[in-house]
Design a protein around this motif. Structure first.
Motif, PDB file in Angstrom:
ATOM      1  N   LEU A 102       0.736  -1.080  -0.171  1.00 28.10           N
ATOM      2  CA  LEU A 102      -0.007   0.255   0.379  1.00 28.10           C
ATOM      3  C   LEU A 102       1.107   1.128   0.005  1.00 28.10           C
ATOM      4  O   LEU A 102       0.514   1.860   1.483  1.00 28.10           O
ATOM      5  N   PRO A 103       1.578   1.931  -1.479  1.00 24.34           N
ATOM      6  CA  PRO A 103       2.620   2.850  -1.371  1.00 24.34           C
ATOM      7  C   PRO A 103       1.834   3.672  -1.317  1.00 24.34           C
ATOM      8  O   PRO A 103       0.714   3.896  -1.874  1.00 24.34           O
ATOM      9  N   PRO A 104       1.628   4.907  -0.248  1.00 23.07           N
ATOM     10  CA  PRO A 104       0.555   6.625   0.117  1.00 23.07           C
ATOM     11  C   PRO A 104       1.284   6.941  -1.873  1.00 23.07           C
ATOM     12  O   PRO A 104       1.899   7.009  -2.456  1.00 23.07           O
ATOM     13  N   GLY A 105      -0.113   7.131  -2.395  1.00 21.98           N
ATOM     14  CA  GLY A 105      -0.232   8.024  -3.039  1.00 21.98           C
ATOM     15  C   GLY A 105       0.086   7.175  -4.226  1.00 21.98           C
ATOM     16  O   GLY A 105      -0.145   7.843  -5.754  1.00 21.98           O
ATOM     17  N   ALA A 106      -0.072   6.448  -4.473  1.00 22.51           N
ATOM     18  CA  ALA A 106       0.343   5.248  -5.011  1.00 22.51           C
ATOM     19  C   ALA A 106      -1.087   4.246  -5.693  1.00 22.51           C
ATOM     20  O   ALA A 106      -1.502   3.482  -4.639  1.00 22.51           O
ATOM     21  N   ARG A 158      -9.254  -4.836   1.540  1.00 20.93           N
ATOM     22  CA  ARG A 158      -8.403  -4.163   2.306  1.00 20.93           C
ATOM     23  C   ARG A 158      -8.184  -3.507   1.494  1.00 20.93           C
ATOM     24  O   ARG A 158      -7.662  -2.294   2.402  1.00 20.93           O
ATOM     25  N   ALA A 159      -7.848  -3.265   0.186  1.00 21.56           N
ATOM     26  CA  ALA A 159      -7.611  -1.927  -0.865  1.00 21.56           C
ATOM     27  C   ALA A 159      -8.264  -0.593  -0.745  1.00 21.56           C
ATOM     28  O   ALA A 159      -8.130   0.263  -0.204  1.00 21.56           O
ATOM     29  N   ALA A 160      -9.896  -1.189  -0.734  1.00 20.96           N
ATOM     30  CA  ALA A 160     -10.618  -0.461  -0.691  1.00 20.96           C
ATOM     31  C   ALA A 160     -11.127   0.782   0.499  1.00 20.96           C
ATOM     32  O   ALA A 160     -10.691   1.948   0.819  1.00 20.96           O
ATOM     33  N   ARG A 161     -10.687  -0.532   1.617  1.00 20.10           N
ATOM     34  CA  ARG A 161     -11.491  -0.035   2.714  1.00 20.10           C
ATOM     35  C   ARG A 161      -9.738   1.087   2.671  1.00 20.10           C
ATOM     36  O   ARG A 161      -9.770   2.111   3.788  1.00 20.10           O
ATOM     37  N   GLY A 182      -8.153   3.222   1.419  1.00 18.63           N
ATOM     38  CA  GLY A 182      -8.227   4.317  -0.103  1.00 18.63           C
ATOM     39  C   GLY A 182      -7.757   4.461  -1.078  1.00 18.63           C
ATOM     40  O   GLY A 182      -7.956   5.261  -1.878  1.00 18.63           O
ATOM     41  N   SER A 183      -7.339   2.978  -1.417  1.00 23.65           N
ATOM     42  CA  SER A 183      -6.786   2.629  -2.673  1.00 23.65           C
ATOM     43  C   SER A 183      -8.345   2.501  -3.680  1.00 23.65           C
ATOM     44  O   SER A 183      -9.212   2.210  -3.655  1.00 23.65           O
ATOM     45  N   THR A 184      -7.964   3.492  -4.392  1.00 25.32           N
ATOM     46  CA  THR A 184      -9.051   3.042  -6.191  1.00 25.32           C
ATOM     47  C   THR A 184      -8.438   2.200  -7.166  1.00 25.32           C
ATOM     48  O   THR A 184      -9.196   2.161  -8.211  1.00 25.32           O
ATOM     49  N   LEU A 185      -7.112   1.784  -7.429  1.00 27.54           N
ATOM     50  CA  LEU A 185      -6.533   0.918  -8.455  1.00 27.54           C
ATOM     51  C   LEU A 185      -5.570  -0.345  -7.956  1.00 27.54           C
ATOM     52  O   LEU A 185      -4.992   0.068  -7.241  1.00 27.54           O
ATOM     53  N   LEU A 186      -5.838  -1.394  -8.372  1.00 25.24           N
ATOM     54  CA  LEU A 186      -5.014  -2.550  -8.482  1.00 25.24           C
ATOM     55  C   LEU A 186      -4.284  -2.447  -8.807  1.00 25.24           C
ATOM     56  O   LEU A 186      -5.115  -3.103  -9.532  1.00 25.24           O
ATOM     57  N   ARG A 187      -3.041  -3.402  -8.632  1.00 27.78           N
ATOM     58  CA  ARG A 187      -2.245  -3.955  -9.594  1.00 27.78           C
ATOM     59  C   ARG A 187      -1.684  -5.086  -9.331  1.00 27.78           C
ATOM     60  O   ARG A 187      -1.074  -5.336  -8.305  1.00 27.78           O
ATOM     61  N   LEU A 188      -0.574  -5.418 -10.431  1.00 29.93           N
ATOM     62  CA  LEU A 188      -0.278  -6.956  -9.798  1.00 29.93           C
ATOM     63  C   LEU A 188       0.769  -7.430 -10.970  1.00 29.93           C
ATOM     64  O   LEU A 188       0.687  -7.202 -12.249  1.00 29.93           O
ATOM     65  N   ASP A 189       2.063  -7.458 -11.056  1.00 34.88           N
ATOM     66  CA  ASP A 189       2.505  -9.062 -12.011  1.00 34.88           C
ATOM     67  C   ASP A 189       2.743  -9.633 -11.876  1.00 34.88           C
ATOM     68  O   ASP A 189       2.876 -10.360 -11.117  1.00 34.88           O
ATOM     69  N   ALA A 231     -13.498  -1.604  -6.160  1.00 32.39           N
ATOM     70  CA  ALA A 231     -14.894  -1.935  -5.971  1.00 32.39           C
ATOM     71  C   ALA A 231     -14.471  -1.187  -4.627  1.00 32.39           C
ATOM     72  O   ALA A 231     -13.615  -1.198  -3.783  1.00 32.39           O
ATOM     73  N   PRO A 232     -15.806   0.226  -4.869  1.00 39.54           N
ATOM     74  CA  PRO A 232     -15.382   0.549  -3.009  1.00 39.54           C
ATOM     75  C   PRO A 232     -16.219  -0.269  -2.141  1.00 39.54           C
ATOM     76  O   PRO A 232     -16.782  -1.189  -2.054  1.00 39.54           O
ATOM     77  N   PRO A 233     -15.802   0.495  -0.444  1.00 40.43           N
ATOM     78  CA  PRO A 233     -15.493  -0.368   0.515  1.00 40.43           C
ATOM     79  C   PRO A 233     -17.699  -0.330   0.795  1.00 40.43           C
ATOM     80  O   PRO A 233     -18.931   0.097   0.203  1.00 40.43           O
TER      81      PRO A 233
END
Lengths: 311, 311
Positions: free
Chosen positions: A215-219, A248-251, A253-260, A298-300
DNA sequence: ATGGTTCTCTGACTAAAGTCAGAGAATGAA
DNA sequence: TTCATTCTCTGACTTTAGTCAGAGAACCAT
């Protein structure tokens, strides 16, 4: 709307519970402990061919320490088990079956077969086949429902177990091998709050899967180190881990989830696509990655309910 | 050959038994009896909203008469039930729930729902649907396997119950109505050894189906009075009754099995054809019959195993 | 009315299952 | 070394679950 469907499903499950505990449960116990208390029989069964330490038995069966001790004394008096101290730690005691204990266990086995046979016998071959298929399905899904997800520190033994298994598997499956130190996340400690989190899935207390979230701040949030043990694949566990990470990401505050991910991990690639991830340009220079994905979070509250089942 | 398949099936059933008793059975009991002994909880449940007589409770739960009496005393002391004498027979006592008893039962209900919910919650909607479907299938087939077949005298109350239900149903379904006295078998006593036999199928002790076999010396065996209770249809019970009759006929030395039936009984017509019967010319002048069938009898030992399951 | 049966209850048991509070040995960390 | 902790065991209990042998009332057939 679907509260109604849910009520219907619950009613079905309840009817199942009743039928099955009546027909299988009660019989099971009383078949098992015909000339021996059920508690002893269960213990005898749980010790297994390999032997087991007393603590493990207690945990597995959820019994009081004094009670187990007494049961073991009784089995010992009947010559069915021997109790000795464990090699590493002289406080811990290990139990093994004697020859007679093995024989007794085999007798339980036979009875268990007889019970199973008595369920099948009145049915015709087509019905038997259908029953067995449906039982396998129920068992698989109940097993899936028994898996619990916990947030653990990446240094916790169960977390370490999963991370090792993850690395070992990648080492085998990638043509390049896999060296965690060379990857973009050399230290899983980064998956510790507040910079991230680490989920471990456990079945009967044994770790069977994991997934990390950065959960990097601002990213955007980032999924890392997702792994599912081979013998619980096909239970939808990876999907459940993803869903939990997303919520968890939604809670957070993240709006985008990424992965490689690596091209060798075909099942994972399929899962990401099916789950709603879309392939994008490389957003990092992870040496082991061939594909990069992202998904709008998806929103919380919108995610599926994946809370921990009761036990 | 198929001993191998059978071993595989038995192994599957055993795994199912283990998973399910662990996950459902134990929980079921301990959820149920959280602040009350399981025995009392089961009794409370079994009494139902309508009330029930003590004898019925004993039968249903398979408990000792003294034990039930004591449990009732305890529930009475807690103000959960009232016990009074039955209207018809002053030896028999009937139990009813009080207001408090209903409330307690509702609490059990809630817990039972909670257990069911805890099984479903960790699963995604698709998995839930599959679990519920598979559970329904298992339940149906276990119910089918729980039905026991006994040879009874046609005068036995359970036999009489079935014969009455048979006649009542025909009376409704045939355009002509049905009067047993006008049929070719006015007296079911003819289905008594050595001239024949009468099978009754029971589920949890309640009669749910029947089938008679006439064994006239030197003539083909004949199926009569086959009936299955509406709420256990679709469990393959009619087929099982037929198979059992066929094997009895074979053991008796018959080589041909015959039957007649009415055109209104479409399900029965389908079953007979599917089971291997072939339609033939009328071999009697049964006034209610439109179709006549016969089937060569498989020699003894060749039929499916339909022996009584253990309980 | 009588004798056999059915139904429920009580008293007197037993066995299984489990709880709780320490005691004592071994271990691990400071 | 010392102190807190872990692990197992023992003793002293309690609660559940169940069995068995009658006793007494009500019923049923003769």
């Amino acid at each position: 709307m679907n509260a109604e469907r849910e009520a219907g499903q619950i009613a079905r499950v309840r009817r199942f519970n009743r039928t099955v505990t009546e027909r299988v449960g009660v019989l099971h116990d009383h078949y098992l402990g015909r000339d021996r208390p059920v508690g002893e029989a269960r213990l005898l069964w749980e010790i297994g061919d390999e032997g087991r330490d007393v603590r493990g038995l207690r945990d597995r069966l959820g019994l009081d320490s004094g009670y187990v001790s007494r049961l073991l004394r009784s089995l010992e008096a009947d010559g069915l088990v021997t109790v000795g101290t464990a090699p590493g730690d002289r406080r811990v005691r290990t139990v093994r079956l004697t020859e007679a204990g093995r024989a007794e266990r085999a007798a339980l086995d036979t009875r268990s077969d007889a019970l199973a046979g008595s369920l099948l016998r009145p049915l015709n071959p087509a019905q038997r086949a259908r029953l067995v298929t449906a039982m396998a399905e129920v068992e698989r899904l109940l097993t899936a429902a028994t898996v619990v997800l916990d947030t653990l520190d990446p240094g916790h033994p169960d977390a370490v177990h999963c991370l090792r298994a993850y690395a070992a598997e990648l080492g085998e499956r990638l043509d390049t091998g896999f060296d965690p130190a060379r990857s973009l996340l050399p230290d899983p400690g980064e998956l510790r709050p507040p910079h991230g989190l680490f989920l471990v899935a456990r079945l009967h207390g044994d770790p069977v899967g994991c997934a990390g979230l950065k959960l990097p701040p601002g990213a955007p949030a980032e999924v890392k180190r997702m792994w599912v043990a081979p013998d619980v694949r096909g239970l939808g566990l990876a999907r459940r881990l993803l869903a939990e990470l997303e919520s968890r990401a939604a809670r957070h505050g993240s709006t985008l989830l990424r992965l490689d991910t690596n091209k060798a991990l075909t099942a994972a690639l399929g899962l990401y696509r099916a789950y709603g991830f879309e392939e994008v340009e490389a957003f990092n220079d992870e040496p082991y990655a061939h594909h990069w994905f992202e998904k709008r979070v998806a929103p919380p509250g919108a995610g599926p309910d994946v809370s921990v089942p009761a036990r």
